[in-house]
Design a protein around this motif. Structure first.
Motif, PDB file in Angstrom:
ATOM      1  N   ASP A 118      24.916 -29.967   8.945  1.00 27.04           N
ATOM      2  CA  ASP A 118      26.173 -29.218   8.982  1.00 27.04           C
ATOM      3  C   ASP A 118      27.381 -30.125   8.810  1.00 27.04           C
ATOM      4  O   ASP A 118      28.428 -29.689   8.323  1.00 27.04           O
ATOM      5  N   ARG A 126      24.113 -25.734   1.448  1.00 26.11           N
ATOM      6  CA  ARG A 126      23.026 -25.325   2.347  1.00 26.11           C
ATOM      7  C   ARG A 126      22.248 -24.164   1.749  1.00 26.11           C
ATOM      8  O   ARG A 126      21.017 -24.094   1.876  1.00 26.11           O
ATOM      9  N   GLU A 142      17.491 -31.936   2.444  1.00 26.55           N
ATOM     10  CA  GLU A 142      18.685 -32.309   3.204  1.00 26.55           C
ATOM     11  C   GLU A 142      18.860 -33.824   3.227  1.00 26.55           C
ATOM     12  O   GLU A 142      19.982 -34.334   3.157  1.00 26.55           O
TER      13      GLU A 142
END
Length: 220
Positions: A118, A126, A142
């Motif tokens: 985040d 995302r 990620e």
């Protein structure tokens, strides 16, 4: 491995272990005078890789000091990038007459720590990563995003001398070709960067090469 992401004009060297025989040159020791052994080893081996790569260009060994925000200060006429993670150190260098800039990054192929995604990604990224994970579930996308943004910064900062936040670059990946595109979301000398990635042997590797604009190559 990193050489597979780079053109022939860029020389590179990597090591999967620290080099006991590697030594620091004048000025470099001061940069890690208070470092713990782990930091000292990775710092020294990364510079060993850099000098090995520079040797392939015919450039004599020279100190690689540290400038603003920790960016390496390369010898005159050289552009380059270094990276290290657990079990991997590497450097890539080129003559500044051939290449305007290069950024490389290596990461262990694993999930990011809780909460980091985040902090380093945009909502659109995302969503993109979720789609990629559905089609290529064996890749920690990620972690790949984090690595690619590190490579973006390593190209951006030497050209601008300015900070670039994680939220100021929007990345998209093309798994079939092993490439990615970074759209820069702030004013600067370029708006888009293109890179390559590789996931192999427990590592994620990314690289971006910045070519000279026509007629803008440095003169010796």
């Amino acid at each position: 491995m990193i050489e597979r992401l780079l053109p022939p004009t860029i020389q590179s060297r990597h090591s999967l272990e620290d080099k006991p025989e590697s030594t620091l040159l004048p000025g470099e020791e001061d940069l890690i005078a208070n470092a713990v052994p782990k930091r000292r080893a990775e710092f020294t081996t990364a510079r060993w890789c850099a000098r090995e790569a520079m040797g392939k260009l015919g450039v004599a060994p020279a100190p690689i000091l540290r400038g603003e925000r920790g960016a390496p200060i390369w010898p005159t006429g050289i552009v380059g990038s270094m990276t290290h993670c657990l079990g991997f150190r590497a450097a890539a260098v080129a003559l500044s007459t051939d290449i305007a800039g290069v950024g490389i990054d290596a990461e262990v192929h694993d999930k990011l720590p809780e909460g980091v995604l985040d902090l380093v990604s945009l909502p659109s990224e995302r969503t993109h990563l979720a789609q990629l994970s559905a089609g290529w579930p064996d890749v920690w996308w990620e972690r790949l995003l984090f690595s690619a943004k590190e490579s973006v910064y390593k190209v951006w900062f030497p050209q601008t001398g300015e900070w670039l936040g994680f939220e100021e670059a929007a990345l998209t990946f093309s798994p079939e070709s092993g490439t990615f595109t970074a759209a820069l979301l702030r004013n600067g000398p370029f708006k888009t960067l293109h890179g390559k990635f590789l996931v192999e042997d427990g590592f994620v590797l990314t690289a971006i090469v910045l070519e000279h604009a026509p007629g803008q190559a440095d003169r010796p």
